[in-house]
Design an enzyme around this catalytic site. Structure first.
Site, PDB file in Angstrom:
ATOM      1  N   ARG A  77      68.534  -0.275  63.343  1.00 16.96           N
ATOM      2  CA  ARG A  77      68.500   0.503  64.584  1.00 16.96           C
ATOM      3  C   ARG A  77      67.712  -0.289  65.633  1.00 16.96           C
ATOM      4  O   ARG A  77      66.543  -0.620  65.410  1.00 16.96           O
ATOM      5  CB  ARG A  77      67.822   1.865  64.328  1.00 16.96           C
ATOM      6  CG  ARG A  77      67.599   2.643  65.588  1.00 16.96           C
ATOM      7  CD  ARG A  77      66.875   3.972  65.355  1.00 16.96           C
ATOM      8  NE  ARG A  77      66.650   4.590  66.655  1.00 16.96           N
ATOM      9  CZ  ARG A  77      65.527   5.170  67.040  1.00 16.96           C
ATOM     10  NH1 ARG A  77      64.509   5.272  66.216  1.00 16.96           N
ATOM     11  NH2 ARG A  77      65.415   5.663  68.250  1.00 16.96           N
ATOM     12  N   HIS A 121      65.317   3.991  74.842  1.00 17.75           N
ATOM     13  CA  HIS A 121      64.027   3.985  74.153  1.00 17.75           C
ATOM     14  C   HIS A 121      62.976   3.624  75.209  1.00 17.75           C
ATOM     15  O   HIS A 121      62.235   2.647  75.082  1.00 17.75           O
ATOM     16  CB  HIS A 121      64.040   3.018  72.971  1.00 17.75           C
ATOM     17  CG  HIS A 121      63.028   3.328  71.910  1.00 17.75           C
ATOM     18  ND1 HIS A 121      63.348   3.508  70.590  1.00 17.75           N
ATOM     19  CD2 HIS A 121      61.678   3.501  71.976  1.00 17.75           C
ATOM     20  CE1 HIS A 121      62.241   3.758  69.887  1.00 17.75           C
ATOM     21  NE2 HIS A 121      61.209   3.757  70.715  1.00 17.75           N
ATOM     22  N   GLU A 166      63.003  10.170  71.157  1.00 17.55           N
ATOM     23  CA  GLU A 166      61.800  10.974  71.360  1.00 17.55           C
ATOM     24  C   GLU A 166      61.682  11.548  72.769  1.00 17.55           C
ATOM     25  O   GLU A 166      60.794  11.165  73.545  1.00 17.55           O
ATOM     26  CB  GLU A 166      60.553  10.160  70.988  1.00 17.55           C
ATOM     27  CG  GLU A 166      60.588   9.725  69.531  1.00 17.55           C
ATOM     28  CD  GLU A 166      59.240   9.226  69.002  1.00 17.55           C
ATOM     29  OE1 GLU A 166      58.303   9.080  69.795  1.00 17.55           O
ATOM     30  OE2 GLU A 166      59.139   8.997  67.789  1.00 17.55           O
ATOM     31  N   ASN A 294      62.238  11.439  63.800  1.00 18.58           N
ATOM     32  CA  ASN A 294      61.114  10.508  63.713  1.00 18.58           C
ATOM     33  C   ASN A 294      59.897  11.308  63.270  1.00 18.58           C
ATOM     34  O   ASN A 294      59.527  12.281  63.928  1.00 18.58           O
ATOM     35  CB  ASN A 294      60.814   9.883  65.083  1.00 18.58           C
ATOM     36  CG  ASN A 294      61.959   9.010  65.597  1.00 18.58           C
ATOM     37  OD1 ASN A 294      62.959   8.803  64.909  1.00 18.58           O
ATOM     38  ND2 ASN A 294      61.808   8.515  66.803  1.00 18.58           N
ATOM     39  N   TYR A 296      55.834  10.967  61.699  1.00 23.04           N
ATOM     40  CA  TYR A 296      54.680  10.133  61.363  1.00 23.04           C
ATOM     41  C   TYR A 296      53.496  10.901  60.800  1.00 23.04           C
ATOM     42  O   TYR A 296      52.771  10.408  59.959  1.00 23.04           O
ATOM     43  CB  TYR A 296      54.188   9.374  62.614  1.00 23.04           C
ATOM     44  CG  TYR A 296      55.156   8.300  63.046  1.00 23.04           C
ATOM     45  CD1 TYR A 296      55.110   7.037  62.469  1.00 23.04           C
ATOM     46  CD2 TYR A 296      56.130   8.564  64.005  1.00 23.04           C
ATOM     47  CE1 TYR A 296      56.011   6.050  62.840  1.00 23.04           C
ATOM     48  CE2 TYR A 296      57.037   7.587  64.379  1.00 23.04           C
ATOM     49  CZ  TYR A 296      56.970   6.342  63.796  1.00 23.04           C
ATOM     50  OH  TYR A 296      57.867   5.370  64.145  1.00 23.04           O
ATOM     51  N   GLU A 353      62.994   7.105  62.227  1.00 18.98           N
ATOM     52  CA  GLU A 353      61.708   6.390  62.215  1.00 18.98           C
ATOM     53  C   GLU A 353      60.751   7.092  61.263  1.00 18.98           C
ATOM     54  O   GLU A 353      60.637   8.318  61.277  1.00 18.98           O
ATOM     55  CB  GLU A 353      61.012   6.403  63.590  1.00 18.98           C
ATOM     56  CG  GLU A 353      61.637   5.515  64.621  1.00 18.98           C
ATOM     57  CD  GLU A 353      60.887   5.544  65.956  1.00 18.98           C
ATOM     58  OE1 GLU A 353      59.656   5.781  65.960  1.00 18.98           O
ATOM     59  OE2 GLU A 353      61.555   5.343  66.976  1.00 18.98           O
TER      60      GLU A 353
HETATM   61  C1  FCB Z   1      57.299   6.397  68.085  1.00 24.45           C
HETATM   62  C2  FCB Z   1      58.151   5.505  68.944  1.00 24.45           C
HETATM   63  C3  FCB Z   1      58.229   4.086  68.480  1.00 24.45           C
HETATM   64  C4  FCB Z   1      56.929   3.610  67.890  1.00 24.45           C
HETATM   65  C5  FCB Z   1      56.363   4.596  66.896  1.00 24.45           C
HETATM   66  C6  FCB Z   1      55.084   4.183  66.256  1.00 24.45           C
HETATM   67  O1  FCB Z   1      56.751   7.408  68.859  1.00 24.45           O
HETATM   68  O2  FCB Z   1      59.475   5.985  69.026  1.00 24.45           O
HETATM   69  O3  FCB Z   1      58.685   3.307  69.546  1.00 24.45           O
HETATM   70  O4  FCB Z   1      56.047   3.268  68.884  1.00 24.45           O
HETATM   71  O5  FCB Z   1      56.182   5.835  67.506  1.00 24.45           O
END
Ligand code: FCB
Length: 447
Positions: A77, A121, A166, A294, A296, A353
């Site tokens: 991607r 992006h 995002e 995405n 995290y 992500e």
């Molecule tokens: C997300 C973004 C990506 C990267 C990660 C750590 O928010 O989409 O570009 O910076 O975080």
């Protein structure tokens, strides 16, 4: 030992984004994006870092594709830099910019790696920002024309597309919290941009149907998870409100054709109106093939009077954080995916992500990043659980292939499974690269 197993048909991949890796900011006819301007504004990015050279992937894309091949991924991607292909945001295509992406796509295909293209992006052409950027509906028209041009150029060989990455970050983080480009601090701007991004998504999906009839298109919202501290109703409600900002605000319009009324009213109380134009919600809610997620971080949360917009307080239970300071909460990954499936039905999901920031340095040609491997194990275990629970997960793409320009944090924060020396641009695969490669080959790992 326990074996964590994945289905044979899950697609494995890695992800990057144009401004974070390409560099060559003023080469090949590219003009500035909002991120060039923002990062060159003193005080906006740590240490004054910017993406002028980044990972130099513009010149080293063949080397990067060879790493992808060695890794054994099914998919890559990446994003197209709008100001590289249409430098002023509208008007003529820049042939040199288009050629760069054509070369990259051909290189991927020749190496049996399927491209997945993100159209936006975050590197909006600065020329458009000067005319109001995403606060103006004219940018929606410009995005539609840009998207159409890219579908026409590459739709014959690329079938998987993502409109917007995002949208929460591109709207609220950038225009209300002021942390990302263009760095505004107005809730009204945040609300306007969030809606315009979704309309732009819908307009692109509509054109896509004509130009790439057999393709697959989606978008990639970011989500976290806030687990109620207790089962008191006020804690449950506070967590719901806080999550609604990223989740329902960006998903209800797409999958239900409406905005969450509770949040519309909350924004209104704060002086920010949602401005709908006839037909917007129909455009936004057109069917799409997949949802990109995405993920995290997550945490526990409880009600606290007067705390922020949502009266929700984040409770870190321990010090388990990655080097960027984000709490590690792999269970939240399972929960949010289950929740999305229960709320929006069996929409196929790509994890577009997921990954961790650890700032290990290279030593004698090696990078021992055990912590990243642990993070990936925990989060992939959540994926395995959610697959077993029947949620249609189609693929998993790790963020990121390379250490890169981490937005407002600059180069200080490293998310790559390949280490990059930002002086020499030398790449060194980390231990996590070899672990991920092994996991892809086997389709399982042991904990
Ligand atoms: C997300 C973004 C990506 C990267 C990660 C750590 O928010 O989409 O570009 O910076 O975080």
């Amino acid at each position: 030992m326990t074996t964590i197993q994945f289905p044979d048909n899950i697609k494995w991949g890695a992800a990057t984004a144009s401004y974070q890796i390409e560099g060559a900011a003023s080469e090949g006819g590219r003009k500035p994006s909002i991120w060039d301007v923002f990062s060159h504004t003193p005080g906006k990015v740590r240490r004054g870092d910017h993406g002028d050279e980044a990972c130099d992937s513009y010149h080293r894309y063949k080397e990067d594709v060879q790493y992808l091949k060695e890794l054994g991924v099914d998919m890559y991607r990446f994003s197209i830099a709008w100001p590289r292909v249409i430098p002023n945001g509208t008007g003529e295509l820049n042939p040199e910019g288009v050629q760069y992406y054509r070369n990259l796509i051909n290189e991927l295909i020749e190496n049996d790696i399927e491209p997945m293209i993100t159209l936006y992006h975050w590197d909006l052409p600065q020329a458009l920002q000067e005319k109001g950027g995403w606060e103006s509906r004219e940018t929606i028209d410009a995005f539609e024309a840009y998207a159409k041009a890219m579908f026409e150029e590459f739709g014959d060989v690329v079938s998987k597309w993502i409109t917007i990455n995002e949208p929460w970050c591109a709207s609220f983080l950038s225009n209300y919290l002021g942390i990302h480009a263009p760095g505004k601090t107005s809730l009204q701007a945040g609300v306007d941009v969030s809606h315009h991004l979704l309309v732009a998504h819908g307009r692109a999906v509509k054109v896509f149907r004509d130009v790439v009839p057999n393709g697959e298109i989606g978008y990639a919202p970011n989500v976290g998870w806030m687990e109620p501290y207790t089962d008191r109703q006020e804690d449950i409600d506070a967590c719901k409100r806080a999550m609604m900002w990223q989740k329902e605000w960006f998903m209800d319009p797409v999958f239900k054709g409406s905005y969450p009324e509770e949040l519309v009213q909350l924004f209104k109380k704060e002086g920010a109106d949602l401005k709908l134009v006839d037909g917007d919600l129909e455009l936004i809610s057109q069917p799409i093939e997949f949802m990109g997620i995405n993920y995290y971080t997550g945490s526990l949360g409880r009600y606290k009077e007067g705390e922020g917009l949502f009266e929700a307080e984040e409770i870190p239970l321990d010090n388990r954080r990655t080097d960027i300071g984000w709490p590690i909460y792999a269970d939240g990954f399972y929960r949010v995916l289950k929740d999305l499936n229960e709320t929006y039905g069996d929409v196929p999901i790509y994890i577009t992500e997921n990954g961790a920031c650890y700032n290990h340095e290279e030593k004698d040609g090696e990078v021992n990043d055990k912590e990243r491997i642990d993070y990936l194990k925990q989060h992939l275990a959540s994926i395995s659980r959610v697959v077993e629970a029947g949620v249609p997960i189609k693929g998993y793409l790790v963020w990121s292939l390379l250490d890169n320009f981490e937005w407002a944090f600059g180069y200080e924060m490293r998310f790559g499974i390949i280490h990059v020396n930002f002086r020499t641009f030398e790449r060194t695969p980390k231990d996590s690269f070899y672990w991920y490669k092994q996991t892809i080959t086997n389709g399982w790992f042991e904990v």
